[in-house]
Design an enzyme around this catalytic site. Structure first.
Site, short mmCIF file in Angstrom:
data_model
loop_
_atom_site.label_atom_id
_atom_site.label_comp_id
_atom_site.label_asym_id
_atom_site.label_seq_id
_atom_site.Cartn_x
_atom_site.Cartn_y
_atom_site.Cartn_z
N LYS A 9 0.60 16.39 22.56
CA LYS A 9 0.14 16.63 24.02
C LYS A 9 0.59 15.46 24.77
O LYS A 9 1.55 14.43 24.64
CB LYS A 9 -1.19 15.92 24.09
CG LYS A 9 -2.50 16.79 23.16
CD LYS A 9 -3.87 16.34 23.16
CE LYS A 9 -4.55 17.36 22.46
NZ LYS A 9 -6.18 17.31 22.70
N TYR A 49 -7.94 26.94 25.38
CA TYR A 49 -8.96 25.55 25.15
C TYR A 49 -10.65 26.69 25.31
O TYR A 49 -11.11 26.20 26.64
CB TYR A 49 -8.68 24.92 25.96
CG TYR A 49 -8.57 23.24 25.09
CD1 TYR A 49 -8.59 23.21 24.41
CD2 TYR A 49 -7.56 23.33 26.29
CE1 TYR A 49 -7.96 22.13 23.88
CE2 TYR A 49 -6.33 21.97 25.49
CZ TYR A 49 -6.96 21.72 24.59
OH TYR A 49 -6.53 19.79 24.26
N PHE A 57 -15.44 19.16 31.51
CA PHE A 57 -14.72 19.52 31.63
C PHE A 57 -13.67 19.58 31.46
O PHE A 57 -11.95 19.92 31.46
CB PHE A 57 -13.89 17.60 30.38
CG PHE A 57 -14.76 18.15 28.77
CD1 PHE A 57 -13.40 18.98 28.13
CD2 PHE A 57 -15.87 18.38 28.14
CE1 PHE A 57 -13.89 19.68 27.16
CE2 PHE A 57 -16.10 18.66 26.84
CZ PHE A 57 -15.03 19.65 26.31
N ARG A 85 -5.82 16.87 9.97
CA ARG A 85 -7.46 16.27 11.20
C ARG A 85 -7.73 15.13 10.51
O ARG A 85 -8.09 13.92 11.13
CB ARG A 85 -8.33 17.27 10.87
CG ARG A 85 -8.17 19.09 11.82
CD ARG A 85 -8.57 18.93 13.01
NE ARG A 85 -9.60 18.96 13.34
CZ ARG A 85 -10.12 19.18 14.48
NH1 ARG A 85 -9.09 19.41 15.72
NH2 ARG A 85 -10.69 18.26 15.02
N THR A 91 -12.05 12.69 17.61
CA THR A 91 -11.14 13.36 19.03
C THR A 91 -11.14 12.31 19.82
O THR A 91 -10.96 12.51 20.82
CB THR A 91 -12.48 13.84 19.11
OG1 THR A 91 -12.07 15.73 18.59
CG2 THR A 91 -11.98 15.48 20.60
N ARG A 102 -4.35 8.66 15.87
CA ARG A 102 -5.72 8.07 17.52
C ARG A 102 -5.91 6.81 17.20
O ARG A 102 -6.48 6.54 18.23
CB ARG A 102 -6.86 9.21 17.78
CG ARG A 102 -6.26 10.79 17.27
CD ARG A 102 -7.45 11.84 18.20
NE ARG A 102 -6.73 13.62 18.18
CZ ARG A 102 -7.73 14.47 18.45
NH1 ARG A 102 -8.84 14.46 17.20
NH2 ARG A 102 -7.77 15.67 19.54
N ASN A 112 -5.96 12.65 23.71
CA ASN A 112 -6.12 11.88 22.70
C ASN A 112 -5.01 12.56 22.14
O ASN A 112 -4.97 12.32 20.81
CB ASN A 112 -7.12 12.48 21.86
CG ASN A 112 -7.84 13.92 21.91
OD1 ASN A 112 -6.79 14.70 21.94
ND2 ASN A 112 -9.36 13.96 21.23
N HIS A 115 -3.31 17.33 18.81
CA HIS A 115 -3.78 18.97 18.79
C HIS A 115 -3.78 18.92 17.34
O HIS A 115 -2.39 19.08 16.85
CB HIS A 115 -3.91 19.36 19.53
CG HIS A 115 -4.44 20.65 19.18
ND1 HIS A 115 -5.90 21.26 19.41
CD2 HIS A 115 -3.93 22.18 18.29
CE1 HIS A 115 -6.21 22.07 19.04
NE2 HIS A 115 -5.13 23.24 18.55
N GLU A 126 -3.79 30.44 17.16
CA GLU A 126 -3.28 29.37 17.82
C GLU A 126 -1.59 29.21 17.39
O GLU A 126 -1.04 29.43 18.12
CB GLU A 126 -3.49 27.44 17.98
CG GLU A 126 -4.99 27.58 18.38
CD GLU A 126 -5.51 26.13 17.96
OE1 GLU A 126 -5.45 25.29 17.14
OE2 GLU A 126 -6.89 26.23 18.61
#
Ligand code: ABT
Ligand code: MG
Length: 148
Positions: A9, A49, A57, A85, A91, A102, A112, A115, A126
């Site tokens: 990100k 998203y 948010f 993941r 998250t 993270r 964070n 993705h 995606e």
């Protein structure tokens, strides 16, 4: 073979973490089959998203993900979706275990660092949103007689 969509990100790119993050997945044993540095247009961010459209948010999320370049990637390998993941961590960085991306580098939930697709359905969706089929490369690493 299973594929997943991942991206460093804008915060991860600004903090020069592209190399560290890609290195973790390479060393784990997964194969990179597509990658590009890109600035996400607002329309793509809103679609990516989409599941969070009604969340409070959402606006900040879209603003953040379009605030600077991201490093988009497709990784391939056995159980790569779930394994990646796990390597990313929870998250919320406060809940992410040390040793995860993270857990090692993140502080704020809205920033964070990375993705990764959360299911086979998300991965397919995606990958299709971010990459054309000609941008993905199918290749073998074994049986090359010039690797010693
Ligand atoms: P993504 O990889 O960004 O999808 O994160 P992840 O799947 O781990 O978590 P989800 B639940 O999909 O969060 C999406 C983004 O929304 C941010 N967020 C989430 C908040 O800012 N506040 C919250 O309370 C929650 C639950 C975190 C994720 N992105 N960023 N950046
Ligand atoms: Mg998510």
């Amino acid at each position: 073979m299973e594929k997943t969509f991942m991206m460093v990100k804008p915060d991860g790119v600004q903090r020069n973490l592209i190399g560290d993050i890609t290195s973790r997945f390479e060393k784990k044993g997964f194969q990179l089959v597509g990658a590009k540095l890109m600035q996400i247009p607002t329309s793509l961010a809103e679609e990516h998203y989409g599941e969070h459209k009604e969340k409070p948010f959402f606006g900040e999320l879209v603003e953040f993900i379009t605030s600077g370049p991201v490093f988009a990637m497709v990784w391939e390998g056995e159980d790569v979706i779930a394994t990646a993941r796990n390597m990313m961590g929870a998250t919320k960085p406060a809940e992410a275990a040390p040793g995860t991306i993270r857990g090692d580098y993140g502080v704020i939930v809205g920033k964070n660092i990375i993705h990764g697709s959360d299911s086979p359905e998300s991965a397919e969706r995606e990958i299709g949103l971010f990459f054309n089929s000609e941008e993905l490369v199918d290749y073998q690493k074994n049986d090359l007689n010039w690797i010693y």
